[in-house]
Design a protein around this motif. Structure first.
Motif, PDB file in Angstrom:
ATOM      1  N   GLY A  49       0.794  -1.215   0.000  1.00 52.55           N
ATOM      2  CA  GLY A  49       0.000   0.000   0.000  1.00 52.55           C
ATOM      3  C   GLY A  49       0.827   1.265   0.000  1.00 52.55           C
ATOM      4  N   MET A  50       0.145   2.377   0.127  1.00 52.40           N
ATOM      5  CA  MET A  50       0.764   3.698   0.049  1.00 52.40           C
ATOM      6  C   MET A  50       1.775   3.927   1.167  1.00 52.40           C
ATOM      7  N   PRO A  51       2.936   4.485   0.836  1.00 55.23           N
ATOM      8  CA  PRO A  51       3.897   4.845   1.884  1.00 55.23           C
ATOM      9  C   PRO A  51       3.354   5.973   2.758  1.00 55.23           C
ATOM     10  N   LEU A  52       3.687   5.940   4.035  1.00 48.98           N
ATOM     11  CA  LEU A  52       3.235   6.960   4.969  1.00 48.98           C
ATOM     12  C   LEU A  52       4.250   8.095   5.022  1.00 48.98           C
ATOM     13  N   ARG A  53       3.742   9.322   4.947  1.00 54.66           N
ATOM     14  CA  ARG A  53       4.600  10.508   4.907  1.00 54.66           C
ATOM     15  C   ARG A  53       4.202  11.496   5.996  1.00 54.66           C
ATOM     16  N   HIS A  54       5.159  12.299   6.407  1.00 55.35           N
ATOM     17  CA  HIS A  54       4.876  13.400   7.327  1.00 55.35           C
ATOM     18  C   HIS A  54       3.794  14.292   6.721  1.00 55.35           C
ATOM     19  N   GLY A  55       2.761  14.583   7.505  1.00 57.16           N
ATOM     20  CA  GLY A  55       1.684  15.435   7.036  1.00 57.16           C
ATOM     21  C   GLY A  55       0.430  14.693   6.603  1.00 57.16           C
ATOM     22  N   MET A  56       0.485  13.377   6.484  1.00 52.41           N
ATOM     23  CA  MET A  56      -0.740  12.617   6.243  1.00 52.41           C
ATOM     24  C   MET A  56      -1.542  12.553   7.536  1.00 52.41           C
ATOM     25  N   THR A  84     -27.787   2.079   9.621  1.00 53.63           N
ATOM     26  CA  THR A  84     -27.216   1.238  10.679  1.00 53.63           C
ATOM     27  C   THR A  84     -26.692  -0.077  10.125  1.00 53.63           C
ATOM     28  N   VAL A  85     -25.432  -0.376  10.406  1.00 53.04           N
ATOM     29  CA  VAL A  85     -24.819  -1.633  10.001  1.00 53.04           C
ATOM     30  C   VAL A  85     -24.823  -2.571  11.209  1.00 53.04           C
ATOM     31  N   ARG A  86     -25.427  -3.745  11.065  1.00 51.27           N
ATOM     32  CA  ARG A  86     -25.563  -4.707  12.158  1.00 51.27           C
ATOM     33  C   ARG A  86     -24.854  -6.015  11.839  1.00 51.27           C
ATOM     34  N   THR A  87     -24.481  -6.726  12.876  1.00 45.96           N
ATOM     35  CA  THR A  87     -23.871  -8.040  12.688  1.00 45.96           C
ATOM     36  C   THR A  87     -24.919  -9.003  12.146  1.00 45.96           C
ATOM     37  N   ALA A  88     -24.495  -9.886  11.258  1.00 47.35           N
ATOM     38  CA  ALA A  88     -25.441 -10.798  10.611  1.00 47.35           C
ATOM     39  C   ALA A  88     -26.044 -11.791  11.582  1.00 47.35           C
ATOM     40  N   ASP A  89     -25.287 -12.163  12.625  1.00 50.43           N
ATOM     41  CA  ASP A  89     -25.753 -13.191  13.555  1.00 50.43           C
ATOM     42  C   ASP A  89     -26.266 -12.621  14.871  1.00 50.43           C
ATOM     43  N   GLY A  90     -26.369 -11.298  14.968  1.00 50.86           N
ATOM     44  CA  GLY A  90     -26.888 -10.689  16.187  1.00 50.86           C
ATOM     45  C   GLY A  90     -25.889 -10.571  17.313  1.00 50.86           C
ATOM     46  N   SER A  91     -24.643 -10.938  17.063  1.00 53.45           N
ATOM     47  CA  SER A  91     -23.623 -10.822  18.110  1.00 53.45           C
ATOM     48  C   SER A  91     -23.215  -9.365  18.290  1.00 53.45           C
ATOM     49  N   ARG A  92     -22.544  -9.087  19.388  1.00 56.68           N
ATOM     50  CA  ARG A  92     -22.213  -7.699  19.715  1.00 56.68           C
ATOM     51  C   ARG A  92     -20.952  -7.232  18.988  1.00 56.68           C
ATOM     52  N   ALA A  93     -20.845  -5.905  18.886  1.00 57.32           N
ATOM     53  CA  ALA A  93     -19.716  -5.317  18.175  1.00 57.32           C
ATOM     54  C   ALA A  93     -19.185  -4.123  18.950  1.00 57.32           C
ATOM     55  N   SER A  94     -17.926  -3.789  18.676  1.00 55.76           N
ATOM     56  CA  SER A  94     -17.297  -2.634  19.302  1.00 55.76           C
ATOM     57  C   SER A  94     -16.493  -1.865  18.264  1.00 55.76           C
ATOM     58  N   HIS A  95     -16.357  -0.564  18.490  1.00 56.92           N
ATOM     59  CA  HIS A  95     -15.735   0.350  17.523  1.00 56.92           C
ATOM     60  C   HIS A  95     -14.870   1.341  18.290  1.00 56.92           C
ATOM     61  N   ALA A  96     -13.663   1.588  17.813  1.00 58.67           N
ATOM     62  CA  ALA A  96     -12.777   2.586  18.417  1.00 58.67           C
ATOM     63  C   ALA A  96     -12.102   3.364  17.297  1.00 58.67           C
ATOM     64  N   GLU A  97     -11.882   4.670  17.512  1.00 61.91           N
ATOM     65  CA  GLU A  97     -11.339   5.498  16.431  1.00 61.91           C
ATOM     66  C   GLU A  97     -10.638   6.726  16.985  1.00 61.91           C
ATOM     67  N   HIS A  98      -9.538   7.105  16.339  1.00 61.50           N
ATOM     68  CA  HIS A  98      -8.884   8.390  16.568  1.00 61.50           C
ATOM     69  C   HIS A  98      -8.468   8.982  15.222  1.00 61.50           C
ATOM     70  N   THR A  99      -8.413  10.302  15.163  1.00 59.84           N
ATOM     71  CA  THR A  99      -7.769  10.993  14.054  1.00 59.84           C
ATOM     72  C   THR A  99      -6.299  11.160  14.412  1.00 59.84           C
ATOM     73  N   VAL A 100      -5.422  10.704  13.520  1.00 56.86           N
ATOM     74  CA  VAL A 100      -3.991  10.622  13.820  1.00 56.86           C
ATOM     75  C   VAL A 100      -3.183  11.296  12.720  1.00 56.86           C
ATOM     76  N   ALA A 101      -2.290  12.192  13.111  1.00 51.89           N
ATOM     77  CA  ALA A 101      -1.361  12.814  12.169  1.00 51.89           C
ATOM     78  C   ALA A 101      -0.060  12.035  12.163  1.00 51.89           C
ATOM     79  N   ILE A 102       0.437  11.753  10.969  1.00 53.82           N
ATOM     80  CA  ILE A 102       1.732  11.089  10.824  1.00 53.82           C
ATOM     81  C   ILE A 102       2.798  12.175  10.725  1.00 53.82           C
ATOM     82  N   THR A 103       3.761  12.133  11.629  1.00 57.44           N
ATOM     83  CA  THR A 103       4.794  13.161  11.669  1.00 57.44           C
ATOM     84  C   THR A 103       6.168  12.513  11.764  1.00 57.44           C
ATOM     85  N   ASP A 104       7.177  13.298  11.487  1.00 55.12           N
ATOM     86  CA  ASP A 104       8.546  12.800  11.602  1.00 55.12           C
ATOM     87  C   ASP A 104       8.904  12.446  13.037  1.00 55.12           C
ATOM     88  N   ASP A 105       8.127  12.954  13.990  1.00 54.63           N
ATOM     89  CA  ASP A 105       8.356  12.659  15.407  1.00 54.63           C
ATOM     90  C   ASP A 105       7.478  11.520  15.913  1.00 54.63           C
TER      91      ASP A 105
END
Length: 255
Positions: free
Chosen positions: A195-202, A226-247
């Motif tokens: 896939g795409m190389p990661l660069r500072h500023g992405m 709403t997107v649901r599981t096909a079998d009715g089982s539970r789901a979890s979601h986690a997310e952050h916005t992340v900047a790729i930097t030289d540091d």
């Protein structure tokens, strides 16, 4: 096309990200048995309004959506994976809730999600949430200059699969900036070194989703969102916005 952000732009995105974090905190504090999903949406709206921010979710309508999204947060409960519409459903003891929220400030977008339980938590739900968070941490750790998109995807997928959980195909992270959804896509499973190389500023929204039963099947509910599981089982979601930097990776949606 992938937009490379300047350091000044990343600082501006941090302001939007901080508002998202505050809104998610307010929603989590408001969530309790008997509270409606509309009440949670109102809690998030109050934070956005006080900060002078707009919502990238409200009235958002991609080509596949039958209606514009009618709220400032997505509220996905129990077997809902993502994109749940806040309605009059009142939270019950033991519910697993995933909240996705965005904010626009100064023309820049922040986007994040968190999952939690209401009342007495099931041990299996606690583990599911912890795995989604661990997968997010692994994906962020892989978001470094010199790596590729596939390294992030592989890191996320390895955590989810090793725990025995499913990953809904076709859903994942994305670039974020002036718009909520930008290039590149960030899958939740993939091969390292591809896939795409990661660069500072992405800047990427990294967002693992896990299904407790270990299956990957899902469907879109009659509301068209709403997107649901096909079998009715539970789901979890986690997310952050992340900047790729030289540091190293910088989380823009942390408090």
């Amino acid at each position: 096309m992938v937009e490379i952000k300047t350091d000044t732009s990343i600082e501006a995105m941090r302001e939007a990200g901080r508002i998202v974090a505050q809104a998610l905190t307010a929603v989590r504090e408001a969530a309790a048995t008997g509270v409606s999903l509309r009440d949670l949406d109102r809690a998030a709206r109050a934070v956005l309004d006080e900060a002078g921010a707009d919502s990238p979710f409200l009235d958002y309508r991609p080509q596949w959506a039958p209606i514009p999204f009618p709220a400032v947060i997505c509220t996905s409960v129990n077997d809902a994976i993502v994109h749940g519409i806040p309605d009059d459903y009142r939270l019950r003891d033991g519910d697993l809730v995933s909240i996705d929220c965005g904010a626009i400030r100064g023309g820049w977008v922040g986007d994040a999600a968190v999952s939690f339980t209401v009342g007495r938590a099931r041990p299996e739900d606690v583990q599911l949430i912890a795995t989604a968070e661990a997968a997010l941490e692994a994906g962020i750790a892989a978001a470094v200059v010199g790596n590729r998109i596939g390294d992030i995807a592989h890191a996320i997928g390895r955590v989810c699969r090793s725990a025995g959980y499913g990953i809904p195909d076709g859903f994942g992270g994305h670039g974020v900036g002036r718009h909520m959804h930008e290039d590149p896509g960030v899958p939740n499973e993939g091969r390292p070194g591809r896939g795409m190389p990661l660069r500072h500023g992405m800047v990427l929204a990294i967002e693992p989703m896990v299904i407790s039963s270990g299956t990957d099947g899902h469907y879109t509910a009659r509301d068209g969102w709403t997107v649901r599981t096909a079998d009715g089982s539970r789901a979890s979601h986690a997310e952050h916005t992340v900047a790729i930097t030289d540091d190293g990776p910088r989380i823009l949606t942390a408090l």
